[in-house]
Design an enzyme around this catalytic site. Structure first.
Site, PDB file in Angstrom:
ATOM      1  N   GLY A  12      19.557   3.526   9.059  1.00 52.14           N
ATOM      2  CA  GLY A  12      18.170   3.071   8.912  1.00 52.14           C
ATOM      3  C   GLY A  12      17.621   3.353   7.517  1.00 52.14           C
ATOM      4  O   GLY A  12      18.265   4.007   6.681  1.00 52.14           O
ATOM      5  N   CYS A 132       4.260  10.466   7.713  1.00 53.30           N
ATOM      6  CA  CYS A 132       4.345  10.154   6.287  1.00 53.30           C
ATOM      7  C   CYS A 132       2.998  10.250   5.586  1.00 53.30           C
ATOM      8  O   CYS A 132       2.899  10.791   4.482  1.00 53.30           O
ATOM      9  CB  CYS A 132       4.969   8.775   6.076  1.00 53.30           C
ATOM     10  SG  CYS A 132       4.272   7.475   7.121  1.00 53.30           S
ATOM     11  N   GLN A 159      -1.170   1.804   3.881  1.00 53.46           N
ATOM     12  CA  GLN A 159       0.208   2.154   4.191  1.00 53.46           C
ATOM     13  C   GLN A 159       1.149   0.960   4.127  1.00 53.46           C
ATOM     14  O   GLN A 159       0.888  -0.090   4.702  1.00 53.46           O
ATOM     15  CB  GLN A 159       0.272   2.835   5.561  1.00 53.46           C
ATOM     16  CG  GLN A 159      -0.458   4.171   5.573  1.00 53.46           C
ATOM     17  CD  GLN A 159      -0.456   4.870   6.911  1.00 53.46           C
ATOM     18  OE1 GLN A 159      -1.491   5.332   7.373  1.00 53.46           O
ATOM     19  NE2 GLN A 159       0.704   4.961   7.551  1.00 53.46           N
ATOM     20  N   GLY A 163       6.833   1.808   6.405  1.00 52.03           N
ATOM     21  CA  GLY A 163       6.499   2.802   7.415  1.00 52.03           C
ATOM     22  C   GLY A 163       6.807   2.320   8.819  1.00 52.03           C
ATOM     23  O   GLY A 163       6.923   3.119   9.752  1.00 52.03           O
ATOM     24  N   ARG A 237      -2.587  -0.924   7.439  1.00 49.84           N
ATOM     25  CA  ARG A 237      -1.300  -1.455   6.958  1.00 49.84           C
ATOM     26  C   ARG A 237      -1.584  -2.518   5.906  1.00 49.84           C
ATOM     27  O   ARG A 237      -2.420  -3.409   6.125  1.00 49.84           O
ATOM     28  CB  ARG A 237      -0.505  -2.061   8.121  1.00 49.84           C
ATOM     29  CG  ARG A 237       0.922  -2.439   7.744  1.00 49.84           C
ATOM     30  CD  ARG A 237       1.812  -1.224   7.596  1.00 49.84           C
ATOM     31  NE  ARG A 237       2.101  -0.597   8.879  1.00 49.84           N
ATOM     32  CZ  ARG A 237       2.687   0.601   8.987  1.00 49.84           C
ATOM     33  NH1 ARG A 237       3.033   1.282   7.905  1.00 49.84           N
ATOM     34  NH2 ARG A 237       2.923   1.115  10.177  1.00 49.84           N
ATOM     35  N   HIS A 244       2.838   4.627   0.110  1.00 50.08           N
ATOM     36  CA  HIS A 244       1.553   4.770   0.787  1.00 50.08           C
ATOM     37  C   HIS A 244       0.499   5.252  -0.212  1.00 50.08           C
ATOM     38  O   HIS A 244       0.779   6.115  -1.050  1.00 50.08           O
ATOM     39  CB  HIS A 244       1.636   5.798   1.919  1.00 50.08           C
ATOM     40  CG  HIS A 244       2.380   5.333   3.124  1.00 50.08           C
ATOM     41  ND1 HIS A 244       2.916   4.071   3.258  1.00 50.08           N
ATOM     42  CD2 HIS A 244       2.683   5.997   4.294  1.00 50.08           C
ATOM     43  CE1 HIS A 244       3.514   3.973   4.447  1.00 50.08           C
ATOM     44  NE2 HIS A 244       3.379   5.112   5.086  1.00 50.08           N
ATOM     45  N   ASN A 317       6.635   6.737   0.596  1.00 56.68           N
ATOM     46  CA  ASN A 317       6.623   7.215   1.982  1.00 56.68           C
ATOM     47  C   ASN A 317       8.013   7.445   2.557  1.00 56.68           C
ATOM     48  O   ASN A 317       8.186   8.214   3.512  1.00 56.68           O
ATOM     49  CB  ASN A 317       5.863   6.237   2.873  1.00 56.68           C
ATOM     50  CG  ASN A 317       6.415   4.823   2.803  1.00 56.68           C
ATOM     51  OD1 ASN A 317       6.324   4.169   1.765  1.00 56.68           O
ATOM     52  ND2 ASN A 317       6.989   4.338   3.885  1.00 56.68           N
TER      53      ASN A 317
END
Length: 341
Positions: A12, A132, A159, A163, A237, A244, A317
């Site tokens: 990931g 985060c 953000q 994230g 977002r 971020h 982040n």
């Protein structure tokens, strides 16, 4: 002598970044294992930029016995199921999910802020990595709190889509491309269109009207920094791939000038103060990508409250908000507790 380190969720975004940071910081690994789900078994991931390729092992069959540290970056359900198994096998878990953060027997750590909490790891053999948005904020707040004592914080976050993982990054890319060719962007990962838009919702809504992301910032800040601090957060977002940003307004018990705050932040660990009162004299998310620092800009006095300051805080982040903080915890654990290498 070094450590045997397992990275869970190695395929990931955060897992790959953990590999990168471990290699960059030359963490003393005698052996490293890449762990993933059964569908990623056999997938190769690179250990940083070393050229060393690791084949992913299936977490369902992995035996943590004999391993020193496991860095979990695979989500709450994986942590819920496998972190206790790793911990029981004698492997210290550093978990990036939200699952254990508010467990009273699990320390929640940002090394620049509350390193002394590391001693509590032995209760469950698990250490939690904070959210985060919380991580970068408390790095900025800690040195100011030590000097002038924070009463209240109001923060608005901006953000990035990373994230929300690879799916969030893919959605921003695909929607942007669709708009350019005249197609209709369809939301899937996010609640509404994210391309060329902002969304004032991260995670689910709670009964009081706040979102879970906002709740996390409140309770995690209290656990890490000081339970007396009052905090209100609005988490948004934005169509940025990585990084971020936060606009933070702080009310202190004691008087503190913007100039004094700048001096404090300039010397604080983990912080890079870039605060020129001129066009472009601040840091934006694009500029922080790949950097380990938490950047502070636009420090100024808030005339609407006694002893108030406002500042701008930016960080990668995937690094300070996740991978870097986890590796820093591992370094702290090695220095203070395991003392093996």
């Amino acid at each position: 002598m070094g450590y045997k380190v397992a990275v869970v969720g190695a395929t990931g975004n955060v897992g790959r970044e953990v590999m990168q940071v471990l290699a960059e910081r030359e963490f003393p690994c005698d052996e490293i294992a890449a762990i993933a789900s059964s569908r990623s078994q056999g997938t190769e991931v690179e250990f940083g930029d070393t050229g060393k390729m690791l084949k992913c092992k299936n977490i369902e069959h992995f035996d943590f016995t004999g391993w020193d540290i496991a860095l979990f970056a695979a989500g709450g359900e994986v942590s819920k199921t496998y972190a206790p198994k790793a911990a029981k096998a004698g492997c210290v878990v550093i978990d990036n999910s939200s699952h254990y953060r508010m467990d009273p027997d699990v320390p929640l750590i940002v090394p620049e802020v509350n390193p002394d909490a590391i001693s509590g790891y032995s209760k469950k053999n698990i250490i939690a990595n904070p959210n985060c948005s919380t991580a970068q904020m408390v790095v900025a707040l800690k040195p100011l709190h030590d000097v002038a004592t924070i009463k209240r914080v109001v923060v608005s976050t901006y953000q990035s889509v990373s994230g929300a993982g690879k799916a969030g990054m893919d959605e921003l890319f695909e929607q942007s491309r669709a708009i350019f060719v005249g197609d209709s962007p369809e939301p899937a990962k996010f609640q509404k269109q994210i391309a060329f838009n902002v969304i004032p919702q991260i995670d689910v809504f709670l009964d009081d009207g706040s979102t879970k992301e906002e709740w996390k910032m409140v309770v995690e800040t209290k656990k890490i920094l000081d339970p007396k601090i009052k905090l209100s957060a609005t988490c948004v977002r934005v169509p940025v791939f990585v990084g971020h940003s936060e606009a933070i307004s702080i009310e202190f018990e004691n008087e503190i000038s913007a100039e004094h705050a700048q001096d404090i932040l300039r010397e604080a660990p983990g912080i890079m103060l870039i605060d020129k009162r001129e066009d472009g004299g601040y840091v934006t998310p694009v500029e922080c990508v790949g950097d380990s620092a938490t950047f502070i800009s636009r420090v100024r006095e808030d005339p609407t409250v006694d002893n108030g300051l406002t500042l701008w805080c930016v960080s990668d982040n995937l690094r300070k908000g996740a991978a870097l903080n986890a590796v820093q915890i591992a370094e702290l654990l090695g220095r203070e507790c395991l003392k093996k290498g």
